[in-house]
Write an enzyme that holds these catalytic residues in place. Structure first.
Site, mmCIF file in Angstrom:
data_model
loop_
_atom_site.group_PDB
_atom_site.id
_atom_site.type_symbol
_atom_site.label_atom_id
_atom_site.label_comp_id
_atom_site.label_asym_id
_atom_site.label_seq_id
_atom_site.Cartn_x
_atom_site.Cartn_y
_atom_site.Cartn_z
ATOM 1 N N ASP A 225 0.812 -1.209 0.000
ATOM 2 C CA ASP A 225 0.000 0.000 0.000
ATOM 3 C C ASP A 225 0.850 1.264 0.000
ATOM 4 O O ASP A 225 0.560 2.212 -0.734
ATOM 5 C CB ASP A 225 -0.923 -0.017 1.228
ATOM 6 C CG ASP A 225 -1.837 1.191 1.284
ATOM 7 O OD1 ASP A 225 -2.900 1.161 0.666
ATOM 8 O OD2 ASP A 225 -1.471 2.184 1.960
ATOM 9 N N ALA B 215 -5.019 2.154 -1.046
ATOM 10 C CA ALA B 215 -4.679 1.352 -2.223
ATOM 11 C C ALA B 215 -5.107 -0.096 -2.024
ATOM 12 O O ALA B 215 -5.664 -0.726 -2.928
ATOM 13 C CB ALA B 215 -3.184 1.438 -2.514
ATOM 14 N N ASP B 216 -4.839 -0.646 -0.847
ATOM 15 C CA ASP B 216 -5.219 -2.029 -0.558
ATOM 16 C C ASP B 216 -6.733 -2.216 -0.587
ATOM 17 O O ASP B 216 -7.257 -3.092 -1.282
ATOM 18 C CB ASP B 216 -4.697 -2.431 0.829
ATOM 19 C CG ASP B 216 -3.377 -3.184 0.751
ATOM 20 O OD1 ASP B 216 -3.233 -4.023 -0.152
ATOM 21 O OD2 ASP B 216 -2.502 -2.938 1.585
ATOM 22 N N ILE B 217 -7.440 -1.410 0.197
ATOM 23 C CA ILE B 217 -8.891 -1.565 0.284
ATOM 24 C C ILE B 217 -9.545 -1.178 -1.039
ATOM 25 O O ILE B 217 -10.501 -1.814 -1.492
ATOM 26 C CB ILE B 217 -9.473 -0.743 1.439
ATOM 27 C CG1 ILE B 217 -8.882 -1.221 2.776
ATOM 28 C CG2 ILE B 217 -10.991 -0.862 1.470
ATOM 29 C CD1 ILE B 217 -9.162 -2.673 3.101
ATOM 30 N N ALA C 107 -9.248 -4.034 -3.343
ATOM 31 C CA ALA C 107 -10.210 -5.081 -2.982
ATOM 32 C C ALA C 107 -11.589 -4.766 -3.544
ATOM 33 O O ALA C 107 -12.272 -5.652 -4.086
ATOM 34 C CB ALA C 107 -10.273 -5.230 -1.465
#
Length: 419
Positions: free
Chosen positions: A155, A183-185, A188
């Site tokens: 991230d 960025a991660d979420i 997803a």
């Protein structure tokens, strides 16, 4: 709650969840992949988390949050409603098990570095021959193609290299990342939207597809306002703190006892604000006559507003602004937000039962399905907890499982866990 509402809720709870019957193989670790698969599991999908035998998902032992068992609170918050199977995909026996599972799967999500799944013989080209309708999702830091594809990506790197960090923080401050892993979420969420669309397409055509989702692309996709400013004016966007580059006043402001947020984003709200704080001089000031001028003179505008806000408390101003239709609110910590009257009403903190930890807090469902309410059907699984159970569903009985174990399918432990 009325009797009619109770009856409706009971009937809704008896209906199958939207993704009931959908089979998902979660071959991912840490955050973006597991979070996407948890969203699918919450909606009713049968998600089997396939983990390496030694240690499992890296997040199980990460974060340093002291728990009774080996799994971190972070893992417990991203893996409810799943089952866990341990498979060593480096072994021929482990891959053999995966191939059998893929034949009956609808969706597979993986987040190994680009090229790893191909070397293992578990890439889309290989698996789609076994199941042409398979929707195969690869999540990575920078995508499967391009000059940065081989880089390790987290991230922080995605935020830095996508431009997000360049507009985060205050002017002149050191680099600052967003406080949450956007960025991660974000990846997803984008991956989930893409795979569901592909799944619907596969149901109609019988043909699945490959989905390439990256943290880098997802972070850039959030740049609507910022890149619009650059493309529209040629000016490179800079950090603005809590302010907004399209409207002013719209940010955190200081009252007598601390900070609160407010926004008067159009002409009507601006006129109302000047009346509430009894500042006709601001309404008559040519520097603040339009949205564009207020943006251009934002610094002096906020200084002028804070002269008025300094005369009373944040709670006072929030109440007065809300009473006249001007958006405003307090700046809450996470404990305050989750324990607020509204946070409790929205059930954003819930407790789930865990065989080792007992009652475990979890973040509540972000969307509420009124017709088919989401439920916690399964606790976050212990490593390999469902290996024997899942393999039995694929016709792999005890004797065959023992042979696979001898071939290294389940790692050095050499045997799958029994129910």
């Amino acid at each position: 709650m009325t009797q009619q509402q109770t009856t409706q809720d009971t009937a809704a709870a008896q209906r199958p969840l939207p993704l009931a019957g959908v089979r998902v193989l979660d071959v991912s670790q840490v955050m973006a992949g597991p979070y996407a698969c948890m969203l699918l599991a919450d909606l009713g999908a049968d998600v089997v988390k396939i983990e390496p035998p030694e240690g499992g998902d890296q997040t199980r032992g990460a974060m340093g949050f002291k728990m009774k068992g080996p799994d971190s609170m972070g893992f417990l918050n991203m893996n409810r409603n799943k089952r866990s199977v341990t498979l060593d995909l480096k072994s021929e026996s482990g891959r053999e098990v995966l191939y059998r599972m893929v034949k009956e799967a609808d969706i597979l999500v993986e987040n190994y570095r680009p090229g790893v799944m191909k070397r293992l013989g578990t890439d889309y080209e290989t698996l789609s021959k076994l199941n042409p309708a398979l929707v195969y999702v690869s999540i990575s830091g920078f995508g499967q193609t391009g000059p940065w594809a081989a880089r390790p990506g987290f991230d922080l790197m995605a935020q830095a290299m996508s431009g997000v960090m360049s507009v985060t923080g205050y002017p002149g401050s050191p680099p600052v990342k967003a406080g949450v892993p956007v960025a991660d979420i974000g990846c997803a969420l984008f991956a989930t939207y893409g795979l569901l669309a592909a799944y619907i397409g596969a149901k109609n055509t019988g043909q699945g597809q490959y989905i390439d989702a990256s943290l880098f692309d997802s972070a850039m996709a959030f740049s609507v306002w910022d890149i619009s400013e650059y493309w529209g004016t040629g000016r490179e966007p800079e950090p603005l703190g809590t302010a907004n580059r399209m409207s002013a006043p719209y940010q955190a402001v200081k009252a007598a006892d601390g900070w609160f947020v407010m926004g008067a984003t159009n002409q009507k709200l601006w006129q109302t604000l000047c009346k509430v704080i009894e500042r006709p001089d601001l309404l008559a000031d040519e520097r603040f006559a339009t949205v564009s001028l207020r943006l251009a003179n934002r610094v002096v505008l906020i200084e002028a507003l804070e002269q008025s806000f300094a005369q009373d408390t944040a709670d006072h101003w929030i109440e007065r602004l809300l009473a006249t239709g001007i958006p405003a609110g307090p700046i809450l910590s996470y404990p305050q937000a989750f324990e607020s009257e509204h946070g409790r009403h929205r059930k954003m903190r819930m407790e789930i039962d865990h065989p080792v930890e007992g009652k475990v807090p979890n973040i509540g469902f972000a969307v509420k399905m009124m017709g088919t309410p989401q439920q916690v059907r399964r606790h976050p699984p212990r490593l390999g907890e469902h290996t024997a159970e899942v393999l039995a569903e694929y016709g792999i009985a005890d004797d065959e499982r023992e042979a696979l174990a001898a071939g290294g399918a389940f790692g050095a432990a050499a045997s799958a866990r029994k129910p």
